[in-house]
Design a protein around this motif. Structure first.
Motif, PDB file in Angstrom:
ATOM      1  N   UNK A 304      88.490  97.051  83.070  1.00 31.58           N
ATOM      2  CA  UNK A 304      87.253  97.679  82.242  1.00 31.58           C
ATOM      3  C   UNK A 304      87.569  97.146  80.584  1.00 31.58           C
ATOM      4  N   UNK A 305      88.415  97.190  80.038  1.00 29.38           N
ATOM      5  CA  UNK A 305      88.878  96.988  78.538  1.00 29.38           C
ATOM      6  C   UNK A 305      88.379  95.426  78.203  1.00 29.38           C
ATOM      7  N   UNK A 306      89.128  94.680  79.206  1.00 26.86           N
ATOM      8  CA  UNK A 306      89.047  93.212  78.553  1.00 26.86           C
ATOM      9  C   UNK A 306      88.092  92.317  79.416  1.00 26.86           C
ATOM     10  N   UNK A 307      87.901  93.024  80.709  1.00 25.43           N
ATOM     11  CA  UNK A 307      86.724  92.043  81.421  1.00 25.43           C
ATOM     12  C   UNK A 307      85.315  92.454  80.994  1.00 25.43           C
ATOM     13  N   UNK A 308      85.156  93.775  80.962  1.00 20.77           N
ATOM     14  CA  UNK A 308      83.844  94.353  81.173  1.00 20.77           C
ATOM     15  C   UNK A 308      83.730  94.783  79.742  1.00 20.77           C
TER      16      UNK A 308
END
Length: 412
Positions: A304-308
């Motif tokens: 969630x933090x790095x991709x989205x």
């Protein structure tokens, strides 16, 4: 002689799986107590049940006429096995029938049958004639000679299996070897710990809360009961003639689960738990589940933090939500399985999930507050802050769920 004066179904006990002591006979009355109570657990045995009852009745009438009872415990079979059995009670007055609609599982069925039993000796035999009935007399003889437990074994002289495949033989022996490694003090006492054909003195298990998993109730009897002298009688396991086999991979998984649970409850962990009056074994299982949830939580959090590229708070809440589902499923089938197995209905499981989620939601809020404080105020690395927040929330979740969620379900 005690007879079944009514063909009404037996009442299914609720609550803990505990066998009571026999009440003493009133002073001045004749001793008409039942000697042997033999439970026949069934599920979809419509084609077998009449033959089973007939053969067992004839055999026991010749040996201990008027001093036994047969208890069919049926798990609400779709083929209405219980109804067929109930129709036989007028012809066989020593037959009693129980229909379970809220619970499932062979081991718990046997114990529920024993709870309704009036005999000083409790036994179990399959309802499919794979256990040769004539061995009953030998088992009973061993009990009368002083044994606390008499087990029909496939692995002593006179025992064997009729036509098992090499794979099934390998799995059976492998399961036994695994059990010896995990729980030698229990499995080392009998040659066939996976046997489902045995008799035990009521006094050996009375007052003890049994907590079986799956099909292998003998493990529970030996592990938790007050069993001193054990006798074994060889028998050849027969292939069923009617109905369908119920052997599945799940049985082997349940067997391993049962071994681990007994190890935790009867070993050093169990003794520590009783000494400090704290459910150490359950806490250890809860901790393992929580540990798996950490990986789920951190993986989703990272994505969630790095991709989205979601914000810190939303990522924390969403990843924790996924971990909640993971943790509930594992806690329900493992940590609190002694409760959940007795209440398998979908609405009951959903109710437990709602309770668990409500408790964990408070834990998620607690996580969000802690991680924001540690990361934004104390400037601690976000992943370290996340781990600290998870640890605090795990302690919260265990204590509140222990006192509220499954505990409430258990007493209802």
């Amino acid at each position: 002689m005690k007879t079944n004066s009514s063909n009404s179904l037996l009442t299914v006990s609720t609550g803990p799986l505990k066998i009571s002591e026999l009440p003493p006979n009133p002073v001045g009355t004749d001793d008409n107590s039942i000697h042997l109570s033999l439970v026949i657990p069934t599920y979809k045995e419509r084609d077998n049940i009449k033959n089973v009852v007939s053969i067992l009745s004839q055999l026991l009438d010749e040996s201990i006429a008027g001093n036994y009872e047969l208890i069919v415990v049926d798990d609400d079979s779709p083929d209405r096995t219980w109804e067929i059995a109930q129709s036989l009670t007028t012809e066989y007055p020593q037959l009693r029938v129980m229909r379970r609609q809220q619970e499932r599982g062979l081991s718990s069925a046997v114990i529920r049958g024993w709870q309704a039993a009036t005999g000083s000796v409790l036994g179990v035999i399959d309802g499919d004639l794979q256990h040769p009935p004539e061995v009953l007399i030998q088992l009973l003889h061993n009990i009368e000679q002083g044994a606390d437990l008499a087990v029909a074994s496939r692995h002593v002289e006179g025992g064997g299996v009729s036509s098992w495949s090499i794979v099934r033989r390998f799995l059976s022996r492998g399961a036994q070897l695994l059990g010896l490694l995990i729980l030698p003090g229990v499995l080392g006492r009998v040659s066939d710990p996976m046997s489902g054909y045995f008799m035990v003195r009521r006094s050996a298990i009375a007052g003890t809360t049994l907590n079986p998993v799956g099909y292998k109730i003998l493990l529970e009897v030996i592990g938790r009961g007050k069993v001193d002298q054990v006798a074994e009688v060889g028998y050849v396991f027969c292939e069923r003639k009617e109905g369908e086999s119920k052997v599945t991979w799940k049985q082997y998984i349940d067997y391993i689960h049962h071994l681990v649970r007994l190890r935790l409850s009867t070993g050093k962990v169990g003794r520590l738990s009783r000494k400090v009056n704290f459910p150490v074994g359950r806490f250890v299982r809860f901790g393992f589940v929580g540990f798996s949830g950490v990986f789920v939580d951190l993986t989703v959090f990272h994505l969630l933090r790095t991709v989205i590229h979601l914000g810190l708070t939303r990522s924390t809440i969403l990843s924790a939500g996924v971990a909640i589902v993971n943790n509930f499923l594992w806690n329900d089938v493992w940590t609190f399985s002694d409760i959940s197995q007795r209440q398998r209905a979908l609405h009951q499981r959903f109710k437990r999930f709602l309770k668990f989620s409500a408790v964990c939601l408070a834990g998620v809020i607690l996580q969000a507050l802690i991680i924001n404080f540690l990361y934004n105020v104390l400037e601690i690395n976000q992943y370290l802050a996340k781990l600290i927040a998870i640890a605090v929330a795990t302690i919260w979740n265990f204590w509140v769920n222990l006192k509220l969620s499954w505990r409430v379900t258990d007493v209802k």
